[in-house]
Design a protein around this motif. Structure first.
Motif, PDB file in Angstrom:
ATOM      1  N   SER A  56     -17.669   8.894   2.364  1.00 15.33           N
ATOM      2  CA  SER A  56     -16.981  10.084   1.873  1.00 15.33           C
ATOM      3  C   SER A  56     -17.650  11.344   2.404  1.00 15.33           C
ATOM      4  O   SER A  56     -18.876  11.412   2.537  1.00 15.33           O
ATOM      5  CB  SER A  56     -16.990  10.097   0.340  1.00 15.33           C
ATOM      6  OG  SER A  56     -16.270  11.213  -0.135  1.00 15.33           O
ATOM      7  N   THR A  88     -12.178  10.678   1.644  1.00 12.82           N
ATOM      8  CA  THR A  88     -12.873   9.481   1.152  1.00 12.82           C
ATOM      9  C   THR A  88     -12.233   8.263   1.781  1.00 12.82           C
ATOM     10  O   THR A  88     -11.000   8.167   1.841  1.00 12.82           O
ATOM     11  CB  THR A  88     -12.810   9.371  -0.371  1.00 12.82           C
ATOM     12  OG1 THR A  88     -13.440  10.515  -0.965  1.00 12.82           O
ATOM     13  CG2 THR A  88     -13.531   8.124  -0.857  1.00 12.82           C
ATOM     14  N   ILE A 148     -22.259   8.032  -4.676  1.00 17.35           N
ATOM     15  CA  ILE A 148     -21.663   6.856  -4.030  1.00 17.35           C
ATOM     16  C   ILE A 148     -22.306   5.537  -4.470  1.00 17.35           C
ATOM     17  O   ILE A 148     -21.592   4.559  -4.729  1.00 17.35           O
ATOM     18  CB  ILE A 148     -21.699   7.011  -2.495  1.00 17.35           C
ATOM     19  CG1 ILE A 148     -20.666   8.069  -2.068  1.00 17.35           C
ATOM     20  CG2 ILE A 148     -21.403   5.682  -1.795  1.00 17.35           C
ATOM     21  CD1 ILE A 148     -20.607   8.330  -0.581  1.00 17.35           C
ATOM     22  N   GLY A 203     -13.334  14.295  -2.258  1.00 23.10           N
ATOM     23  CA  GLY A 203     -14.492  13.575  -1.734  1.00 23.10           C
ATOM     24  C   GLY A 203     -15.467  13.203  -2.851  1.00 23.10           C
ATOM     25  O   GLY A 203     -15.320  13.616  -4.002  1.00 23.10           O
TER      26      GLY A 203
END
Length: 444
Positions: free
Chosen positions: A430, A436, A387, A381
């Motif tokens: 995720s 993910t 992100i 993840g």
């Protein structure tokens, strides 16, 4: 040529004020002149009626004495009968404006009015001695002159006050522009930290906000450039240092014969890493410069996704990954060669960052005029804080340039750029430590 906006504004305002004052003076003068003429006309008629009464009571000699007594007043008085001029105020010429017809008409009983400057009133009257015409012409020149002087004084006061206010207000108006100009020069010199503190809510305030936004974006770009150079230097330095160290060791004979082959293999591996890095950098630079060949066409996307997965079979079988592929027949209008790079990078990440005996799920479906592809993998993840940055060049969730995976942080940057070229969208979701998901939307 006047270059200062401050001077330009002052001149523009000054011209507008001068033209406005001149027009105001002319219009006001004309208006007051007409008003005064109308007022004086009534007064003159009343005065004329009084003079007629005096004449009836005083006769010719008495009226002459009366006219002498008012000779200092701004009036011209003329008395006519059927034979001609009977009497007039002293020291004035016979009026050239009285035609015989006009005199006859007034004697016959008509009232004569000339309602423009100079004002002239003709009044008829009759006594036991016959019919008469009394003409009165007031001198309004001095009165008009006084009014004009008053208006000019008022207009000059307005001009002075207006100019003073314009000089002050224009300075306040131009001051933010001067600050913006100074900040722009600083920005051009490379000072990306400069910001404008302009609180105006008008167009100048919006310009200042746009400048601040531009400066922030340039600051980010400059920081990205510095990070890019640092990362490239690091990524290039590592294999080059390793190759140089091993080459020196081989040249100096510091390596035993049985280990020479292993050293050559390491040099080959580092050279391949160096070649791979430069190729990816070149590919990304070409994409960002919009110099990559872009030849979109309609093709089967599901077949491409399946074939790409098959070519990487050895990699996902090595980690004993379960593949769940469920995509119907999908057509997309895109550059097939560029999209191959997208799926290669996404599959590679899904395999690389997956856990042993994990799972990769590939789904796809039509959505109106678009197709949507979802690639989900079980694995480490991505932390939520990382992100927003995963599509930046050289950004890796693994910190300190660790080598647990052969990643340069360029794959997703290439993916994002290719998706953008197709006017598509890519989203990431995720759950750290679980899975993910990448969601790609492309036009059909």
């Amino acid at each position: 040529m006047i270059r200062s906006i401050y001077i330009k504004n002052i001149l523009n305002y000054f011209i507008v004020i001068i033209v406005s004052l001149i027009l105001s003076f002319l219009i006001t003068s004309l208006f007051f002149q007409n008003q005064i003429i109308k007022i004086r006309e009534t007064e003159v008629i009343n005065q004329g009626k009084g003079m007629i009464n005096l004449y009836e009571n005083l006769g010719d000699k008495g009226f002459d004495e009366y006219l002498k007594s008012i000779s200092s007043l701004p009036y011209e008085v003329y008395l006519y009968d059927q034979n001609g001029l009977v009497s007039k105020t002293p020291n004035v010429p016979k009026s050239r404006e009285f035609s015989k017809k006009t005199i006859r008409d007034v004697i016959a009983g008509d009232v004569y009015r000339k309602e423009v400057e100079p004002l002239l009133i003709g009044l008829p009257f009759e006594t036991k001695n016959g019919r008469y015409a009394l003409f009165i012409k007031p001198n309004l020149t001095e009165q008009f002159s006084q009014i004009r002087n008053i208006l000019l004084t008022a207009l000059f006061i307005v001009l002075f006050i207006g100019t003073s206010l314009i000089l002050t207000t224009t300075r306040f108006l131009v001051k933010p522009l001067v600050r913006i100009t100074h900040a722009t020069k600083e920005l051009a010199r490379g000072n990306f930290q400069i910001r404008l503190n302009v609180k105006n809510k008008d167009e100048i305030g919006q310009l200042a906000q746009s400048f601040n936004f531009m400066a922030e974006e340039l600051d980010k770009t400059e920081q990205m450039r510095k990070d890019f150079i640092a990362n490239v230097s690091h990524e290039l330095q590592s294999p080059l240092t390793a190759i140089r160290g091993m080459a020196i060791a081989l040249k100096d004979g510091a390596v035993e014969t049985v280990e020479e082959k292993h050293y050559f293999e390491l040099i080959e591996q580092e050279s391949e890493r160096l070649s791979s890095l430069t190729k990816q950098l070149l590919n990304l630079s070409i994409l960002e410069a919009n110099k990559s060949p872009f030849n979109p066409k309609l093709y089967l996307l599901d077949r491409q996704l399946r074939n790409q997965l098959v070519t990487m079979q050895s990699l996902w079988m090595e980690k004993r990954l379960d593949i769940d592929f469920d995509i119907p027949k999908l057509e997309v209008y895109a550059d097939e060669s560029l999209m191959n790079q997208v799926w290669t990078n996404l599959y590679s990440n899904a395999i690389k960052y997956n856990r042993e005996d994990g799972k990769i799920s590939i789904r796809g479906h039509e959505q109106g005029h678009h197709v949507e592809i979802i690639i989900r993998n079980t694995g480490y993840g991505i932390p939520q804080k990382d992100i927003p940055y995963i599509f930046e060049r050289f950004y890796r969730v693994e910190k300190a340039h660790t080598r647990t995976t052969e990643s340069y942080g360029l794959g997703l940057a290439v993916v994002k750029r290719i998706i953008d070229l197709h006017n598509g969208k890519i989203f990431v979701n995720s759950i750290e430590g679980e899975e993910t998901t990448f969601r790609i939307i492309l036009g059909k």
